[in-house]
Design a protein around this motif. Structure first.
Motif, PDB file in Angstrom:
ATOM      1  N   THR A 208      -2.094   3.965  -6.609  1.00  0.00           N
ATOM      2  CA  THR A 208      -1.442   4.932  -5.719  1.00  0.00           C
ATOM      3  C   THR A 208      -0.116   4.362  -5.248  1.00  0.00           C
ATOM      4  O   THR A 208       0.242   3.229  -5.555  1.00  0.00           O
ATOM      5  CB  THR A 208      -2.334   5.244  -4.498  1.00  0.00           C
ATOM      6  N   ASP A 209       0.586   5.157  -4.502  1.00  0.00           N
ATOM      7  CA  ASP A 209       1.850   4.704  -3.919  1.00  0.00           C
ATOM      8  C   ASP A 209       1.729   4.499  -2.411  1.00  0.00           C
ATOM      9  O   ASP A 209       2.735   4.545  -1.693  1.00  0.00           O
ATOM     10  CB  ASP A 209       2.963   5.730  -4.213  1.00  0.00           C
ATOM     11  N   ASP A 210       0.504   4.300  -1.949  1.00  0.00           N
ATOM     12  CA  ASP A 210       0.272   4.153  -0.513  1.00  0.00           C
ATOM     13  C   ASP A 210       0.620   2.716  -0.100  1.00  0.00           C
ATOM     14  O   ASP A 210      -0.224   1.810  -0.126  1.00  0.00           O
ATOM     15  CB  ASP A 210      -1.191   4.471  -0.183  1.00  0.00           C
ATOM     16  N   LYS A 211       1.889   2.506   0.258  1.00  0.00           N
ATOM     17  CA  LYS A 211       2.337   1.172   0.626  1.00  0.00           C
ATOM     18  C   LYS A 211       1.752   0.709   1.959  1.00  0.00           C
ATOM     19  O   LYS A 211       1.519  -0.485   2.155  1.00  0.00           O
ATOM     20  CB  LYS A 211       3.858   1.130   0.697  1.00  0.00           C
ATOM     21  N   VAL A 212       1.531   1.636   2.869  1.00  0.00           N
ATOM     22  CA  VAL A 212       0.991   1.264   4.182  1.00  0.00           C
ATOM     23  C   VAL A 212      -0.409   0.679   4.038  1.00  0.00           C
ATOM     24  O   VAL A 212      -0.745  -0.350   4.632  1.00  0.00           O
ATOM     25  CB  VAL A 212       0.981   2.490   5.123  1.00  0.00           C
ATOM     26  N   ARG A 213      -1.228   1.328   3.228  1.00  0.00           N
ATOM     27  CA  ARG A 213      -2.593   0.827   3.015  1.00  0.00           C
ATOM     28  C   ARG A 213      -2.568  -0.521   2.314  1.00  0.00           C
ATOM     29  O   ARG A 213      -3.322  -1.432   2.668  1.00  0.00           O
ATOM     30  CB  ARG A 213      -3.383   1.842   2.196  1.00  0.00           C
ATOM     31  N   ALA A 214      -1.679  -0.627   1.324  1.00  0.00           N
ATOM     32  CA  ALA A 214      -1.584  -1.906   0.608  1.00  0.00           C
ATOM     33  C   ALA A 214      -1.108  -3.021   1.540  1.00  0.00           C
ATOM     34  O   ALA A 214      -1.622  -4.151   1.505  1.00  0.00           O
ATOM     35  CB  ALA A 214      -0.636  -1.767  -0.582  1.00  0.00           C
ATOM     36  N   LEU A 215      -0.133  -2.686   2.392  1.00  0.00           N
ATOM     37  CA  LEU A 215       0.384  -3.688   3.319  1.00  0.00           C
ATOM     38  C   LEU A 215      -0.688  -4.110   4.321  1.00  0.00           C
ATOM     39  O   LEU A 215      -0.802  -5.293   4.671  1.00  0.00           O
ATOM     40  CB  LEU A 215       1.605  -3.135   4.047  1.00  0.00           C
ATOM     41  N   LYS A 216      -1.500  -3.145   4.786  1.00  0.00           N
ATOM     42  CA  LYS A 216      -2.574  -3.484   5.715  1.00  0.00           C
ATOM     43  C   LYS A 216      -3.595  -4.412   5.056  1.00  0.00           C
ATOM     44  O   LYS A 216      -4.053  -5.396   5.652  1.00  0.00           O
ATOM     45  CB  LYS A 216      -3.273  -2.218   6.202  1.00  0.00           C
TER      46      LYS A 216
END
Length: 677
Positions: A208-216
């Motif tokens: 996915t492109d969910d950077k917020v989730r990846a960063l968390k």
């Protein structure tokens, strides 16, 4: 002239060594030539007519010692120490010849050089720094860490990230390191959870492109790994702390790590606590002496301070060298003080078997021989020695002593402490025997320890437990009323058989508890019982005892052979297939009776018969039976053989043969007092 002291000799010899080194350095400087090619040398001779780089004669004459000058007295130790630093740094700067730069290809072949100082990468964002630094110092809160561990479970398709559990078979055999393994297992679980969090972040970026989730997920993974980093720092502190002198433990309790494990301010804390105190050779503080400076090897120190150093001219390099020397000396001094006397690892008592294993290994025993060596000790012996080992362990922990230190002075202190707490001569002798096994035979043979035990014997006389014994006839008359045997309940017939076995064989309750049905054979004269298990008197080339119970045809009420046969008949339906012992417990389920149960039954019968059980124990049947046999005129050899003593044993004469208490003791006094009546 008077003899030099040891300190003066040290100063004198260091001064002589320095003179020899100075002469050698000057000789090398006179003969040193630059490394040039033969063509350049010929060219130099052609142009100038003399070698290049020749040192002026005036310089040589200045460096040569003046033979006519009066000899100077040797310098003090402080001057030698400071002079050493200056001359070594000067020699390092003047003697190093200039080298030509190597070819870049050769440098590449040699590889990159390593640095003593750590290399750091590019700085990270300040927000990230503010997140990780507090965690590196204090770790994650327990609740927050637990939540993260639950959130980031091990992926189902990568199960090897889970910390492997210790095999149950191995866990039972390694009691000492089991707790250490549990801690390492928790570290592995944290590492697995942190790796799972990072993998979840990468999975989010791939799918996915969910950077917020990846960063968390990345942040949570870094939190777990940072907490693990902190846990390893704490574990290192716990590993190192037991080796330090206990007088300095309070200095490092609340320290926080920085570039060093205990913080850069540790040296200042030590100075603030001891002032100008120093550690003596025994590791204790001497607060009136000056700081020791370690030099020239362990055990050698001298007083040194910045104010007492001679004012010598030196450049910046020499100044930095002196500062490095002072730092090294301070570190050595602090290490010496904090290390103190050799101290053991402050671990809890591991148990008798584990303690003996460690002791045997330290004395050079091969690991594969340990089980055979431990098999030589009975369970009762291990229980008795475990009391000593536990006391010795605690004594060593309290006094900061290595538990494996075989110093006689420590053993003497230990035995004296136990004596002052109320131990008798017999207890001290048992402690000596246990420590002799644990530390070595020299403990048992040392004349000073023997002298201490002799003194303990004289101060607290080791009187025999019994000065007299009871009359077996009193007990036999009491149980003779328990008849007929087949109508007695299981408890009553069991007690009758037990007391008859104890009196008619004079054996210990341990032996009675080991009687097996398969080893009982009936003969015309009575019943013969073979004891095949190991007992207290078993040993190489020693015969196992054979008990014999005769028929008392004139008094069947106390006939041991008849009671035994009736007991087997009564308990036939109570036995299970896996119980092969003769004696059973009187209550369901009817298991094999232990030595403790048999002792309790004997003591109950003695008490009911009128014997003072506050004085006499179950083992007193051995005293009463053998003393009665001796009073009846039976030979000592027969008594020894029946009771299981060797032919040369003096145990019966020393400990068991006692006068029998009976009602006839008062006959003489009554005859005198009432003769007129």
């Amino acid at each position: 002239m008077p003899k030099r002291s040891a300190q003066d000799k040290l100063v004198h010899y260091q001064w002589k060594i320095r003179k020899i080194q100075d002469s050698e350095n000057k000789r090398r400087r006179r003969i040193r030539r630059p490394l040039i090619s033969s063509d350049e040398e010929n060219l130099s001779e052609t142009i100038h007519g003399e070698p290049l780089h020749q040192e002026p004669q005036t310089a040589m004459s200045e460096n040569e010692p003046d033979e006519q000058q009066a000899p100077q007295p040797p310098p003090t130790l402080e001057e030698v120490s400071s002079l050493d630093v200056v001359q070594e740094t000067t020699a390092a700067s003047t003697e190093a010849p200039s080298e030509a730069n190597l070819d870049p290809e050769l440098l590449s072949a040699l590889g990159a050089s390593s640095s003593d100082t750590p290399d750091y990468g590019e700085p990270i964002h300040d927000s990230l720094t503010n997140l990780w630094l507090p965690l590196l110092r204090k770790g994650l809160p327990k609740e927050e860490k637990g939540n993260l561990m639950k959130e980031y479970l091990i992926p189902s398709n990568c199960k090897l990230l889970q910390a492997p559990q210790l095999n149950a078979e191995i866990s039972a055999a390694v009691e000492v390191v089991r707790n250490r393994d549990k801690k390492l297992e928790s570290f592995q679980r944290s590492l697995g959870a942190g790796t799972s969090a990072i993998n979840r972040a990468m999975n989010s970026m791939l799918r996915t492109d969910d950077k917020v989730r990846a960063l968390k997920s990345l942040s949570d993974g870094c939190r777990l790994l940072t907490d693990l980093h902190h846990a390893f720092s704490c574990d290192r502190k716990k590993l190192i702390t037991p080796s330090l002198d206990k007088n300095f433990l309070h200095m490092i309790q609340d320290t926080q790590r920085d570039e060093t494990l205990f913080g850069n301010s540790l040296a200042d804390k030590i100075k603030a606590n001891i002032g100008v105190g120093c550690a003596s050779s025994s590791g204790k503080l001497d607060r009136t002496s000056s700081l020791p400076v370690i030099q020239g090897g362990a055990g050698r120190s001298a007083e040194a301070s910045a104010s007492s150093s001679p004012a010598l001219p030196h450049d910046d390099d020499e100044s930095s060298a002196i500062e490095e020397l002072k730092s090294a000396q301070a570190a050595c001094q602090h290490a010496t003080i904090m290390q103190g006397a050799s101290s053991p690892a402050r671990e809890p008592y591991p148990g008798c078997r584990e303690a003996l294993r460690s002791a045997f290994l330290r004395r050079g025993s091969p690991p594969q021989a340990l089980e055979l060596m431990l098999a030589s000790l009975s369970d009762n012996t291990l229980k008795q020695y475990s009391v000593t080992f536990k006391l010795w362990w605690q004594f060593c922990m309290d006094n900061n002593i290595n538990v494996f230190d075989d110093s006689i002075s420590y053993v003497l202190n230990f035995l004296t402490e136990q004596f002052n707490k109320g131990c008798s001569y017999g207890s001290l002798n048992s402690h000596r025997s246990a420590l002799s096994l644990f530390l070595g035979d020299m403990i048992g043979s040392d004349d000073r320890i023997r002298r201490l035990l002799k003194g303990a014997y004289k101060i607290k006389l080791n009187r025999p437990k019994y000065t007299s014994t009871w009359d077996p006839q009193v007990v036999l008359n009491y149980i003779s009323n328990w008849q007929p045997n087949l109508e007695l309940n299981i408890e009553r017939i069991t007690k009758k058989l037990v007391i008859l076995l104890a009196l008619c064989t004079a054996h210990r309750v341990q032996t009675l508890s080991l009687i097996k049905l398969e080893n009982i054979s009936v003969v015309q004269e009575g019943i013969r019982i073979a004891i095949t298990d190991t007992i207290k008197t078993s040993g190489p080339d020693r015969e196992q005892p054979i008990l014999f119970l005769p028929y008392f045809r004139d008094n069947l009420n106390i006939c041991p052979a008849s009671v035994l046969k009736d007991y087997i008949f009564v308990t036939k339906n109570l036995r299970t297939t896996n119980v092969g012992k003769l004696l059973l417990t009187s209550k369901r389920p009817h298991r094999a009776a232990t030595a403790q149960s048999i002792s309790r039954w004997i003591k109950q019968v003695l008490s009911e018969s009128g014997v003072d059980t506050r004085t006499f124990s179950a083992h007193s049947t051995r005293h009463a039976a053998t003393s009665a046999a001796s009073s009846a005129g039976l030979s000592v050899d027969t008594i020894r053989k029946t009771a299981g003593w060797s032919g040369t044993s003096t145990a019966f004469a020393r400990f068991y043969n006692r006068p029998i208490l009976n009602s006839c003791e008062s006959d003489f006094a009554r005859a005198v007092a009432f003769s007129s009546n």
